[in-house]
Design a protein around this motif. Structure first.
Motif, mmCIF file in Angstrom:
data_model
loop_
_atom_site.group_PDB
_atom_site.id
_atom_site.type_symbol
_atom_site.label_atom_id
_atom_site.label_comp_id
_atom_site.label_asym_id
_atom_site.label_seq_id
_atom_site.Cartn_x
_atom_site.Cartn_y
_atom_site.Cartn_z
ATOM 1 N N LEU A 1 67.477 -28.639 -74.990
ATOM 2 C CA LEU A 1 67.649 -28.279 -76.395
ATOM 3 C C LEU A 1 67.348 -29.454 -77.315
ATOM 4 C CD1 LEU A 1 70.953 -26.215 -76.124
ATOM 5 C CD2 LEU A 1 68.705 -25.312 -76.777
ATOM 6 N N ALA A 2 67.461 -30.671 -76.798
ATOM 7 C CA ALA A 2 67.179 -31.849 -77.622
ATOM 8 C C ALA A 2 65.717 -31.919 -78.022
ATOM 9 C CB ALA A 2 67.579 -33.122 -76.870
ATOM 10 N N ARG A 3 64.855 -31.174 -77.344
ATOM 11 C CA ARG A 3 63.440 -31.161 -77.705
ATOM 12 C C ARG A 3 63.185 -30.369 -78.976
ATOM 13 N NH1 ARG A 3 60.147 -32.675 -73.284
ATOM 14 N NH2 ARG A 3 58.340 -31.650 -74.218
ATOM 15 N N ASP A 4 64.020 -29.393 -79.258
ATOM 16 C CA ASP A 4 63.818 -28.558 -80.443
ATOM 17 C C ASP A 4 64.555 -29.185 -81.612
ATOM 18 O OD1 ASP A 4 63.362 -26.673 -82.324
ATOM 19 O OD2 ASP A 4 64.437 -25.050 -81.325
ATOM 20 N N THR A 5 63.866 -30.043 -82.326
ATOM 21 C CA THR A 5 64.486 -30.791 -83.423
ATOM 22 C C THR A 5 64.418 -30.057 -84.754
ATOM 23 O OG1 THR A 5 62.388 -31.955 -83.717
ATOM 24 C CG2 THR A 5 64.048 -33.027 -82.350
ATOM 25 N N ASP B 1 56.393 -28.677 -74.516
ATOM 26 C CA ASP B 1 55.664 -28.234 -75.688
ATOM 27 C C ASP B 1 55.731 -29.297 -76.778
ATOM 28 O OD1 ASP B 1 55.519 -25.481 -74.562
ATOM 29 O OD2 ASP B 1 57.670 -25.741 -74.771
ATOM 30 N N PRO B 2 54.603 -29.881 -77.126
ATOM 31 C CA PRO B 2 54.635 -31.007 -78.023
ATOM 32 C C PRO B 2 54.871 -30.659 -79.462
ATOM 33 C CG PRO B 2 52.412 -30.503 -77.432
ATOM 34 C CD PRO B 2 53.292 -29.583 -76.639
ATOM 35 N N ALA B 3 55.513 -31.610 -80.152
ATOM 36 C CA ALA B 3 55.777 -31.430 -81.571
ATOM 37 C C ALA B 3 54.573 -31.899 -82.356
ATOM 38 C CB ALA B 3 57.011 -32.231 -81.964
ATOM 39 N N GLU B 4 53.514 -31.243 -82.250
ATOM 40 C CA GLU B 4 52.279 -31.721 -82.818
ATOM 41 C C GLU B 4 51.311 -30.573 -83.017
ATOM 42 O OE1 GLU B 4 50.138 -33.780 -79.452
ATOM 43 O OE2 GLU B 4 52.207 -34.150 -78.943
ATOM 44 N N SER C 1 66.543 -36.665 -75.304
ATOM 45 C CA SER C 1 65.880 -36.988 -76.562
ATOM 46 C C SER C 1 64.861 -38.096 -76.377
ATOM 47 C CB SER C 1 66.927 -37.394 -77.605
ATOM 48 O OG SER C 1 66.314 -37.748 -78.826
ATOM 49 N N ARG C 2 65.194 -39.086 -75.594
ATOM 50 C CA ARG C 2 64.243 -40.170 -75.347
ATOM 51 C C ARG C 2 63.073 -39.694 -74.484
ATOM 52 N NH1 ARG C 2 68.029 -45.642 -74.666
ATOM 53 N NH2 ARG C 2 67.980 -46.170 -76.891
ATOM 54 N N ALA C 3 63.353 -38.858 -73.494
ATOM 55 C CA ALA C 3 62.266 -38.315 -72.692
ATOM 56 C C ALA C 3 61.323 -37.491 -73.560
ATOM 57 C CB ALA C 3 62.833 -37.460 -71.557
ATOM 58 N N ALA C 4 61.893 -36.726 -74.488
ATOM 59 C CA ALA C 4 61.058 -35.934 -75.382
ATOM 60 C C ALA C 4 60.246 -36.826 -76.301
ATOM 61 C CB ALA C 4 61.930 -34.987 -76.207
ATOM 62 N N PHE C 5 60.833 -37.939 -76.761
ATOM 63 C CA PHE C 5 60.089 -38.863 -77.610
ATOM 64 C C PHE C 5 58.860 -39.395 -76.879
ATOM 65 C CE2 PHE C 5 59.026 -43.091 -79.083
ATOM 66 C CZ PHE C 5 58.961 -42.925 -80.458
ATOM 67 N N LEU C 6 59.023 -39.758 -75.617
ATOM 68 C CA LEU C 6 57.897 -40.268 -74.846
ATOM 69 C C LEU C 6 56.833 -39.199 -74.651
ATOM 70 C CD1 LEU C 6 59.823 -42.261 -72.083
ATOM 71 C CD2 LEU C 6 58.730 -43.180 -74.132
ATOM 72 N N ASP C 7 57.276 -38.007 -74.354
ATOM 73 C CA ASP C 7 56.325 -36.939 -74.038
ATOM 74 C C ASP C 7 55.678 -36.351 -75.283
ATOM 75 O OD1 ASP C 7 55.069 -35.052 -72.213
ATOM 76 O OD2 ASP C 7 56.362 -33.558 -73.155
ATOM 77 N N LEU C 8 56.392 -36.315 -76.383
ATOM 78 C CA LEU C 8 55.881 -35.673 -77.588
ATOM 79 C C LEU C 8 55.366 -36.707 -78.588
ATOM 80 C CD1 LEU C 8 58.703 -33.016 -78.104
ATOM 81 C CD2 LEU C 8 56.713 -32.919 -76.619
ATOM 82 N N SER C 9 56.260 -37.499 -79.136
ATOM 83 C CA SER C 9 55.892 -38.401 -80.230
ATOM 84 C C SER C 9 54.947 -39.503 -79.766
ATOM 85 C CB SER C 9 57.146 -39.016 -80.843
ATOM 86 O OG SER C 9 57.994 -38.016 -81.375
#
Length: 620
Positions: free
Chosen positions: A239-243, A195-198, A342-350
């Motif tokens: 959980l690192a995805r939910d910032t 689920d993207p932070a966007e 956290s890095r995987a989430a950065f690639l997928d989201l940010s």
């Protein structure tokens, strides 16, 4: 056993020059009931009358304390730290002045925290596009909201739209890629939320988040949630995805004992660092499926929030700085799985979110962003980037092998949700699939071995409204032989109304294989009158001979004669205006306006867009 819930929570509300909304935020905190001991409103140097609003609310309300700051701190961290230092309750929550707490949010989180003896309790955050919706969940797979019937009081409904209200803004990015295997990032654990932070893109979204009732299927407050407690964050790296910090309840002594604070001063994305400090301290975390925070998204505001104001490259630099610090904190604590997540989430989201927007940016922005993104990605470990089996990792690979911005439209489509990989489909001399002949270092061999249901399939959509009938044409592209192997059979095309998600038209059509061009085509007549006024997003469900399927959106064809507004005769309204267009993610969508009044509204909104700063898009 009755849990001791009375007067256990401090709610810290922060704001700056937000007199219009701060009273509603404070009232939503006070309305949480007796579990709230105090509401601490920290005014961060406002000059618009916010302090007077807060003073009026505090008059006669002993639970409300107002902490005025003499000057603006420049960010959200310092006022939150001030509130944290002043609070007296065993538990603390954070609330921004332009958002709301749903009824009983604090009670539900407190119940979970006490029941599980957890230092942190977290619940579902709902993003609400204003002025008229829709609501979409933030990281729903972490909190698993349960379906319920209409009329649920747990989440206040979005304001209803008047008949002549403008349509919601074009989708920029989605929030929920609806069970899309391609978008599930490898987080080294069985949970792979996507689920993207966007902002919200209805065409790629999951169903609307349900409100959770006070009794019934989800159980009353105090009943088991069905979500296991997380003994240590490393047990659930997702959980690192939910910032976010605002959808959580914290034990005050836990934060103080570990010296956990927000970065002070102007520090955009301060949540990233704060959340990393919380996770690094290793708390027990309880989760609830209930909506506990309503995050208001106001794209038309004169002053955009930090998460929406991405027009300047400084926003990207602030995000990468905050992310880099968060990863450093996790790695220093020995939380390697969380740092990797956290890095995987950065690639997928940010990375996907910003890469998707490059088409709309100036050449100077693109050059600076590209260089900064390459520098940030250079600090990733090879294990963070290999294999390139997800869209985010492939976008990163293209960036790393190309010193200059290129292929921005293809990157936008790949960054969309669901991902779409547009032609060309090149191979290197050994036959390995690659991004392009010019970039053979960006290989695709791991991406294209996925099942057909998880491939980044490219469907092109063309819609041309005409008086004699409106025809939708779909063209599905081959992808290194994988589509032919699966055998495309049918496509179910549907137009969903953006504001409500209601499907106004759906039709199944059979594919016809092209003779030599490696494509399959399908056509359907679209009854515009049945759709009616509104903005409609095209969604397509592909079905293959092997029994698998794939939900996709269609790339909007932009050839001669495409994406033009047409007036179509209508016996009831005289005429209707039909405007096929490409959303910010490149997907085909349709606007319909009815009669003279609708046409006037179209002209008025177009004028507003043209006059708004940045209203004209640079060419790719």
């Amino acid at each position: 056993m009755e849990l001791p819930r009375h007067a256990q929570v401090s709610v810290i509300v922060i704001g700056h020059d937000d007199a219009t909304h701060v009273a509603d935020a404070v009232r939503s905190a006070l309305a949480q009931g007796p579990v709230v001991r105090e509401v601490i409103a920290v005014d961060d140097g406002s000059t618009d009358g916010s302090r007077e609003v807060l003073a009026a609310l505090a008059d006669g309300e002993p639970r409300l304390r107002v902490l005025p700051r003499t000057g603006n701190s420049g960010g959200c961290g310092t006022p939150r730290n001030d509130g944290l230092a002043a609070c007296t309750a065993p538990y603390v929550m954070f609330l921004d002045s332009d958002d709301l707490l749903p009824p009983r949010a604090a009670e539900r989180l407190l119940t979970a925290a006490q029941e599980h003896r957890a230092q942190v309790a977290a619940g579902l955050c709902v993003r609400r596009e204003l002025p008229h919706g829709p609501d979409t969940p933030w990281q729903p797979r972490l909190y698993t909201p349960r379906p319920t019937g209409p009329g649920d009081p747990a989440l206040p409904p979005p304001p209803s739209a008047p008949p002549d209200a403008p349509d919601p803004p074009d989708p920029v990015n989605p929030v929920n890629p609806a069970e899309d295997p391609l978008d599930l990032v490898d987080l080294s654990d069985p949970w792979k939320p996507a689920d993207p932070a966007e902002p919200f893109d209805p065409a790629g979204a999951a169903p609307r988040p349900p409100a959770v009732p006070e009794s019934g299927p989800a159980g009353p407050v105090g009943a088991p949630t069905g979500l296991p407690v997380v003994e240590h964050p490393a047990d659930l790296p997702a959980l690192a995805r939910d910032t976010l910090c605002v959808n959580k309840l914290y034990r005050t002594d836990f934060l103080r004992g570990h010296g956990i604070r927000f970065p002070d001063g102007r520090f955009p994305y301060e949540d990233f660092v704060f959340t990393a400090r919380v996770l690094a301290a290793g708390p027990r975390i309880a989760r609830v499926p209930d909506p506990v925070y309503v995050w208001h998204v106001r794209r038309g505001a004169s002053r955009l929030s930090i998460s929406l104001d991405r027009a300047g490259v400084d926003n990207w630099r602030a995000r990468t700085r905050a992310h880099g610090q968060a990863v450093d904190i996790l790695r220093a604590a020995g939380a390697k799985s969380l740092a990797r997540a956290s890095r995987a989430a950065f690639l997928d989201l940010s990375l996907r979110m910003y890469a998707k927007e490059l088409v709309r940016r100036s050449p100077e922005y693109r050059r600076l962003w590209w260089a900064d993104a390459r520098a940030h990605l250079a600090g990733f470990d090879s294990a963070d980037l290999e294999p390139a089996d997800s869209p985010g990792r492939l976008v990163a690979r293209v960036l790393l092998v190309s010193p200059e911005p290129r292929d921005l439209v293809r990157l936008r489509e790949l960054a969309a949700r669901p991902a779409r990989l547009l032609p060309p489909y090149a191979r290197d001399p050994d036959g390995t699939p690659v991004w392009s002949a010019e970039l053979p270092g960006a290989t695709l061999e791991k991406l294209v071995v996925r099942p057909a249901a998880a491939l980044p399939l490219a469907v092109e959509g063309r819609l041309r409204p005409r008086a004699r009938g409106t025809l939708l044409r779909l063209r599905l592209h081959e992808l290194y032989g994988r589509v032919a192997a699966a055998g495309p059979v049918t496509a179910v095309a549907e137009f969903a109304e953006r504001r409500s998600g209601r499907v106004g038209w759906a039709h199944a059509v059979e594919f016809t294989a092209g003779r030599h061009d490696g494509t399959w085509t399908a056509e359907a007549a679209v009854p515009l009158r049945e759709l009616g006024a509104g903005t409609w997003d095209l969604r397509v469900r592909l079905r293959f001979a092997d029994g698998t399927g794939r939900r996709v959106t269609a790339h909007a064809a932009e050839g001669p004669g495409d994406l033009r507004r047409h007036a179509v005769p209508d016996p009831r309204h005289g005429f209707l205006l039909a405007q096929p267009y490409a959303t910010h993610s490149g997907a085909l969508a349709l606007r319909i306006a009815l009669g003279p009044r609708g046409a006037l509204g179209v002209a008025r909104r177009r004028l507003v867009r043209l006059l708004r700063p940045g209203g004209r898009r640079p060419s790719p």
